[in-house]
Write an enzyme that holds these catalytic residues in place. Structure first.
Site, PDB file in Angstrom:
ATOM      1  N   GLU A 116     120.181  86.771 -35.479  1.00 34.47           N
ATOM      2  CA  GLU A 116     118.893  87.664 -34.986  1.00 34.47           C
ATOM      3  C   GLU A 116     119.592  89.018 -34.497  1.00 34.47           C
ATOM      4  O   GLU A 116     120.959  89.134 -34.564  1.00 34.47           O
ATOM      5  CB  GLU A 116     118.125  87.312 -34.198  1.00 34.47           C
ATOM      6  CG  GLU A 116     117.234  85.932 -34.590  1.00 34.47           C
ATOM      7  CD  GLU A 116     116.528  85.529 -33.612  1.00 34.47           C
ATOM      8  OE1 GLU A 116     115.385  85.902 -33.211  1.00 34.47           O
ATOM      9  OE2 GLU A 116     116.503  84.302 -32.895  1.00 34.47           O
ATOM     10  N   HIS A 239     108.800  93.943 -29.830  1.00 31.01           N
ATOM     11  CA  HIS A 239     109.459  93.395 -30.983  1.00 31.01           C
ATOM     12  C   HIS A 239     109.021  94.109 -32.132  1.00 31.01           C
ATOM     13  O   HIS A 239     107.916  94.687 -32.356  1.00 31.01           O
ATOM     14  CB  HIS A 239     108.760  91.833 -31.169  1.00 31.01           C
ATOM     15  CG  HIS A 239     109.351  90.895 -32.147  1.00 31.01           C
ATOM     16  ND1 HIS A 239     109.612  91.399 -33.573  1.00 31.01           N
ATOM     17  CD2 HIS A 239     110.300  89.956 -31.890  1.00 31.01           C
ATOM     18  CE1 HIS A 239     110.292  90.447 -34.026  1.00 31.01           C
ATOM     19  NE2 HIS A 239     110.846  89.611 -33.272  1.00 31.01           N
ATOM     20  N   ARG A 285     117.120  94.889 -30.509  1.00 33.79           N
ATOM     21  CA  ARG A 285     115.669  95.042 -30.569  1.00 33.79           C
ATOM     22  C   ARG A 285     115.197  96.624 -30.234  1.00 33.79           C
ATOM     23  O   ARG A 285     114.104  97.179 -30.839  1.00 33.79           O
ATOM     24  CB  ARG A 285     114.867  94.173 -29.830  1.00 33.79           C
ATOM     25  CG  ARG A 285     114.208  93.257 -30.748  1.00 33.79           C
ATOM     26  CD  ARG A 285     113.602  92.071 -29.973  1.00 33.79           C
ATOM     27  NE  ARG A 285     113.744  90.770 -30.525  1.00 33.79           N
ATOM     28  CZ  ARG A 285     113.599  89.691 -30.048  1.00 33.79           C
ATOM     29  NH1 ARG A 285     112.978  89.593 -28.897  1.00 33.79           N
ATOM     30  NH2 ARG A 285     113.750  88.578 -30.850  1.00 33.79           N
ATOM     31  N   HIS A 346     106.399  92.164 -26.279  1.00 36.74           N
ATOM     32  CA  HIS A 346     106.855  90.897 -26.772  1.00 36.74           C
ATOM     33  C   HIS A 346     107.306  90.038 -25.484  1.00 36.74           C
ATOM     34  O   HIS A 346     106.867  89.065 -25.047  1.00 36.74           O
ATOM     35  CB  HIS A 346     107.758  91.030 -27.740  1.00 36.74           C
ATOM     36  CG  HIS A 346     108.340  89.644 -28.229  1.00 36.74           C
ATOM     37  ND1 HIS A 346     107.397  88.805 -29.037  1.00 36.74           N
ATOM     38  CD2 HIS A 346     109.494  89.518 -28.299  1.00 36.74           C
ATOM     39  CE1 HIS A 346     108.438  87.785 -29.175  1.00 36.74           C
ATOM     40  NE2 HIS A 346     109.596  88.198 -28.706  1.00 36.74           N
ATOM     41  N   ARG A 381     116.590  92.306 -23.535  1.00 38.87           N
ATOM     42  CA  ARG A 381     117.091  90.828 -23.948  1.00 38.87           C
ATOM     43  C   ARG A 381     117.523  90.632 -25.406  1.00 38.87           C
ATOM     44  O   ARG A 381     117.133  91.323 -26.334  1.00 38.87           O
ATOM     45  CB  ARG A 381     115.755  89.888 -23.841  1.00 38.87           C
ATOM     46  CG  ARG A 381     115.996  88.674 -24.096  1.00 38.87           C
ATOM     47  CD  ARG A 381     114.955  87.709 -23.783  1.00 38.87           C
ATOM     48  NE  ARG A 381     113.809  88.075 -24.869  1.00 38.87           N
ATOM     49  CZ  ARG A 381     113.531  87.412 -25.865  1.00 38.87           C
ATOM     50  NH1 ARG A 381     114.340  86.363 -26.422  1.00 38.87           N
ATOM     51  NH2 ARG A 381     112.399  87.993 -26.643  1.00 38.87           N
TER      52      ARG A 381
HETATM   53  P1  FAD Z   1     105.507  80.371 -20.989  1.00 39.86           P
HETATM   54  O1  FAD Z   1     106.088  79.426 -22.191  1.00 39.86           O
HETATM   55  O2  FAD Z   1     104.981  81.626 -21.388  1.00 39.86           O
HETATM   56  O3  FAD Z   1     104.545  79.327 -20.256  1.00 39.86           O
HETATM   57  C1  FAD Z   1     103.829  79.928 -19.063  1.00 39.86           C
HETATM   58  C2  FAD Z   1     102.889  78.719 -18.694  1.00 39.86           C
HETATM   59  O4  FAD Z   1     102.259  79.276 -17.424  1.00 39.86           O
HETATM   60  C3  FAD Z   1     101.763  78.591 -19.707  1.00 39.86           C
HETATM   61  O5  FAD Z   1     101.488  77.035 -19.589  1.00 39.86           O
HETATM   62  C4  FAD Z   1     100.693  79.154 -18.900  1.00 39.86           C
HETATM   63  O6  FAD Z   1      99.022  78.609 -19.231  1.00 39.86           O
HETATM   64  C5  FAD Z   1     100.832  78.917 -17.445  1.00 39.86           C
HETATM   65  N1  FAD Z   1     100.066  79.925 -16.423  1.00 39.86           N
HETATM   66  C6  FAD Z   1     100.337  81.140 -16.423  1.00 39.86           C
HETATM   67  N2  FAD Z   1      99.547  81.793 -15.456  1.00 39.86           N
HETATM   68  C7  FAD Z   1      99.192  80.438 -14.739  1.00 39.86           C
HETATM   69  C8  FAD Z   1      98.519  80.399 -13.639  1.00 39.86           C
HETATM   70  N3  FAD Z   1      98.019  81.549 -12.914  1.00 39.86           N
HETATM   71  N4  FAD Z   1      98.148  79.437 -13.233  1.00 39.86           N
HETATM   72  C9  FAD Z   1      98.519  78.186 -13.903  1.00 39.86           C
HETATM   73  N5  FAD Z   1      99.364  78.248 -15.004  1.00 39.86           N
HETATM   74  C10 FAD Z   1      99.519  79.403 -15.532  1.00 39.86           C
HETATM   75  N6  FAD Z   1     112.292  83.112 -27.162  1.00 39.86           N
HETATM   76  C11 FAD Z   1     113.373  82.635 -27.751  1.00 39.86           C
HETATM   77  O7  FAD Z   1     114.219  82.584 -26.939  1.00 39.86           O
HETATM   78  N7  FAD Z   1     113.301  82.482 -29.115  1.00 39.86           N
HETATM   79  C12 FAD Z   1     112.462  82.679 -29.735  1.00 39.86           C
HETATM   80  O8  FAD Z   1     112.429  82.411 -31.132  1.00 39.86           O
HETATM   81  C13 FAD Z   1     111.248  83.276 -29.405  1.00 39.86           C
HETATM   82  N8  FAD Z   1     110.125  83.647 -30.220  1.00 39.86           N
HETATM   83  C14 FAD Z   1     108.959  83.943 -29.502  1.00 39.86           C
HETATM   84  C15 FAD Z   1     107.933  84.245 -30.417  1.00 39.86           C
HETATM   85  C16 FAD Z   1     106.599  84.622 -30.049  1.00 39.86           C
HETATM   86  C17 FAD Z   1     105.536  84.735 -30.546  1.00 39.86           C
HETATM   87  C18 FAD Z   1     106.858  85.046 -28.479  1.00 39.86           C
HETATM   88  C19 FAD Z   1     105.385  85.386 -27.896  1.00 39.86           C
HETATM   89  C20 FAD Z   1     107.702  84.767 -27.554  1.00 39.86           C
HETATM   90  C21 FAD Z   1     109.057  84.548 -28.106  1.00 39.86           C
HETATM   91  N9  FAD Z   1     110.126  84.116 -27.283  1.00 39.86           N
HETATM   92  C22 FAD Z   1     111.160  83.642 -27.899  1.00 39.86           C
HETATM   93  C23 FAD Z   1     109.968  84.528 -25.815  1.00 39.86           C
HETATM   94  C24 FAD Z   1     109.780  82.944 -25.391  1.00 39.86           C
HETATM   95  O9  FAD Z   1     108.936  82.140 -26.121  1.00 39.86           O
HETATM   96  C25 FAD Z   1     109.414  83.137 -24.040  1.00 39.86           C
HETATM   97  O10 FAD Z   1     109.982  84.137 -23.231  1.00 39.86           O
HETATM   98  C26 FAD Z   1     109.505  81.984 -23.086  1.00 39.86           C
HETATM   99  O11 FAD Z   1     109.038  80.732 -24.035  1.00 39.86           O
HETATM  100  C27 FAD Z   1     108.741  81.669 -21.980  1.00 39.86           C
HETATM  101  O12 FAD Z   1     108.739  80.292 -21.333  1.00 39.86           O
HETATM  102  P2  FAD Z   1     108.149  80.232 -19.964  1.00 39.86           P
HETATM  103  O13 FAD Z   1     108.258  78.615 -19.597  1.00 39.86           O
HETATM  104  O14 FAD Z   1     108.750  81.017 -18.949  1.00 39.86           O
HETATM  105  O15 FAD Z   1     106.571  80.800 -20.138  1.00 39.86           O
HETATM  106  C1  SIN Z   2     111.776  86.114 -33.163  1.00 37.64           C
HETATM  107  O1  SIN Z   2     111.829  84.882 -33.516  1.00 37.64           O
HETATM  108  O2  SIN Z   2     111.651  87.262 -33.795  1.00 37.64           O
HETATM  109  C2  SIN Z   2     111.606  86.141 -31.591  1.00 37.64           C
HETATM  110  C3  SIN Z   2     112.818  85.791 -30.996  1.00 37.64           C
HETATM  111  C4  SIN Z   2     112.930  86.107 -29.609  1.00 37.64           C
HETATM  112  O3  SIN Z   2     111.888  86.706 -29.022  1.00 37.64           O
HETATM  113  O4  SIN Z   2     113.912  85.762 -28.968  1.00 37.64           O
END
Ligand code: FAD
Ligand code: SIN
Length: 534
Positions: A116, A239, A285, A346, A381
């Site tokens: 990437e 993104h 990015r 993003h 990032r």
């Molecule tokens: P999240 O996975 O967002 O989970 C947050 C949780 O908290 C959810 O369950 C939500 O419901 C809960 N929550 C929020 N507020 C409250 C509240 N007040 N009370 C109770 N529950 C609450 N990163 C990579 O490294 N590789 C990738 O390929 C990649 N692709 C991506 C593609 C997309 C479309 C997106 C949007 C992001 C991508 N990212 C990627 C970024 C990555 O997915 C996220 O940064 C990461 O998964 C965040 O994980 P997390 O556990 O911190 O939060």
């Molecule tokens: C992507 O698949 O382009 C998202 C990867 C990331 O947000 O790290």
């Protein structure tokens, strides 16, 4: 009132992996505001960065992360998080996570690593183009099978309870959290000495975002209100390639597609990235998103295009089945047609300030994953480093909390915690106003606090957000709390934090680009923007 050894808020990669570690030492409650399957994590496409290839090394991954981070990464945090990646990947494999493999030259199977933007090596482990779902499905299955973990869906964490909030002057320590149980509409007090915020990011602060609807900045807003330091919120990552189509507004086209040879082209069919950066479509990015923004402004077109149609159709369909299917639903055949794309909000690179173990300035409170700011991402990032950070910091945070206050000791129960008090008025007409406010915030953030900023626009945004905040505060105090009101309150708080941080940075760096200070300030060592409420 309910009491647990660990309370984890969020069921993304950060929260779920923390729960599995915490259950080894105590009783765990995982709260989530919707269903446990809803998270940014489950939408992740490209994969998870980890040093696996023979031509790769921890030092190379560190170097790429530092370059993307534009001088603001904390090198120690980067090195330690990147070094721990392989061990956390082994845990995922043990849970049955199925990363793609390919046959090597000598016939044995090896990981099919993709690339990437900003990565100088192939180092991204993936499960086709749906890596996040594969990881979270397996983590969630393990969590649900664990008798030491209660998963409470439809439980919205409203606010943290701390000694400072109760008016005590001794060291600030977390004691619990007020939670709205959506089914009953009741607010329940959950007590714990060890709380992990894993609430993810705030993409929904913007109208155009790749994030699902849960991403409303709740964790940052909650921690801020509780007195936690917040850092670097100006660095919102856009993104470069979100699908441009009215029926699929938040659908990401993974950067891995560019890693596999897709080219960014304008409406004239010509590639343009080389004019902006010698790394072309695979530049970090911030650079690619700004280049697209500039091309869109230059040509007056609504979007640019991502073209992978020169690759064999079976390669495209096998590597990107989700994207192929989703685009087909709106009449775009990615094996033949270029894909219309625009940049969209993003990822939140800043957040609740922590060390590389997730520790905040409030005792007993850790922040894990996108909600936290460990210093791994700096001003921008590196792709696929966030899932890695979730897994690594989740384990460390649990270990740290247990080390500082072993589960054999509890003190939260010795404090008198008042029950939640709320206004009782319910007025459905007001819901319309809530939605209008929500819309206004998201539009003004898009207009004034986007990829290219100016001081004047930021000040305008700040003034409008101040007014909106007053209005939202009124709803909050006078009406019965609902998810809509609470999300709006957090959204306006988070938007204000982004603007406040952006106003403080008098330079352009990484994801923060302002026409008033178009260059990085190279006269001093780059510093984080750190703000605290009290
Ligand atoms: P999240 O996975 O967002 O989970 C947050 C949780 O908290 C959810 O369950 C939500 O419901 C809960 N929550 C929020 N507020 C409250 C509240 N007040 N009370 C109770 N529950 C609450 N990163 C990579 O490294 N590789 C990738 O390929 C990649 N692709 C991506 C593609 C997309 C479309 C997106 C949007 C992001 C991508 N990212 C990627 C970024 C990555 O997915 C996220 O940064 C990461 O998964 C965040 O994980 P997390 O556990 O911190 O939060
Ligand atoms: C992507 O698949 O382009 C998202 C990867 C990331 O947000 O790290």
């Amino acid at each position: 009132m309910r009491q647990y050894d660990f309370i984890i808020i969020g069921t993304g990669a950060g929260g779920l992996s923390a729960a599995l570690h915490a259950a080894k030492v105590g009783r765990v409650c995982v709260l989530t505001k919707r269903s446990a399957a809803e998270s940014n994590s489950s939408w992740a496409q490209g994969g998870i960065a980890c040093v696996k290839a023979d031509d790769d090394s921890v030092e190379q991954h560190v170097a790429d992360t530092l370059v993307a981070g534009a001088g603001l990464c904390k090198e120690d945090a980067v090195r330690s998080i990147v070094s721990e990646g392989p061990a956390r990947i082994e845990e995922l494999l043990a849970l049955g996570v199925d990363f793609d493999h390919k046959e090597a030259a000598d016939g044995h199977l090896e990981f099919d690593l993709t690339r990437e933007g900003g990565h100088t090596r192939r180092r991204v482990l993936h499960h086709r183009d749906a890596t996040g779902k594969e990881i979270t499905d397996k983590l969630l299955a393990a969590v649900r099978a664990n008798p030491g973990i209660d998963v409470l869906e439809g439980h919205y964490a409203i606010d943290l309870i701390t000694t400072a909030k109760l008016g005590m002057v001794s060291e600030d320590r977390v004691l619990g959290v007020y939670v709205l149980e959506e089914n009953s509409g009741k607010v329940i007090t959950f007590r714990s000495d060890r709380i992990l915020l894993a609430t993810g990011g705030c993409g929904r602060v913007y109208l155009y975002t790749t994030n699902p609807s849960i991403a409303t900045g709740d964790g940052v807003a909650m921690a801020w209100r509780a007195g936690a330091a917040v850092a670097n919120m100006e660095f919102i990552q856009f993104h470069p390639t979100c699908l441009y189509h009215p029926q699929k507004r938040s659908f990401l086209i993974t950067e891995a597609m560019r890693g596999e040879g897709a080219r960014l082209i304008g409406s004239d069919g010509k590639e343009f990235m080389q004019r902006y950066d010698p790394r072309g479509s695979l530049a970090p990015r911030d650079i690619v998103a700004r280049a697209i923004d500039s091309e869109i402004k230059r040509t007056g077109g609504p979007c640019v295009y991502l073209d992978i149609s020169h690759k064999p159709a079976d390669f495209i369909v096998s590597h990107f089945p989700t994207i192929h299917r989703t685009c087909m639903e709106v009449g775009i055949d990615i094996t033949k047609d270029p894909i219309p794309v625009v940049p969209a909000a993003h990822y939140q690179c800043g957040g609740v300030l922590t060390n590389a173990n997730g520790a905040t300035n409030i005792r007993g409170l850790c922040a894990v994953g996108e909600v936290g700011c460990t210093g791994l991402h700096g001003a921008n990032r590196l792709a696929s480093n966030s899932l890695l950070e979730c897994l690594v910091v989740a384990r460390r945070a649990v270990e740290l909390l247990e080390h500082k206050m072993p589960v054999s000791r509890t003190i939260a129960q010795t404090y008198e915690i008042p029950d939640w008090r709320t206004g009782n008025a319910v007025d459905v007409d007001e819901l319309v106003v809530i939605y209008h406010n929500w819309d206004e915030i998201r539009r003004l953030m898009g207009d004034y606090v986007s990829i290219v900023r100016t001081t004047k626009r930021l000040q305008r945004a700040a003034a409008r957000l101040r007014n909106l905040k007053r209005e939202v505060q009124e709803f909050y105090w006078n009406f019965k709390v609902t998810r809509e009101v609470l999300e709006l309150r957090n959204l306006v708080e988070t938007a204000s934090l982004i603007v406040d941080c952006a106003i403080r940075r008098h330079e352009s760096r990484g994801l923060h680009y302002t026409l008033d200070y178009p260059e990085p300030d190279n006269n001093r060592v780059p510093i984080d923007t750190v703000i605290r409420r009290y």
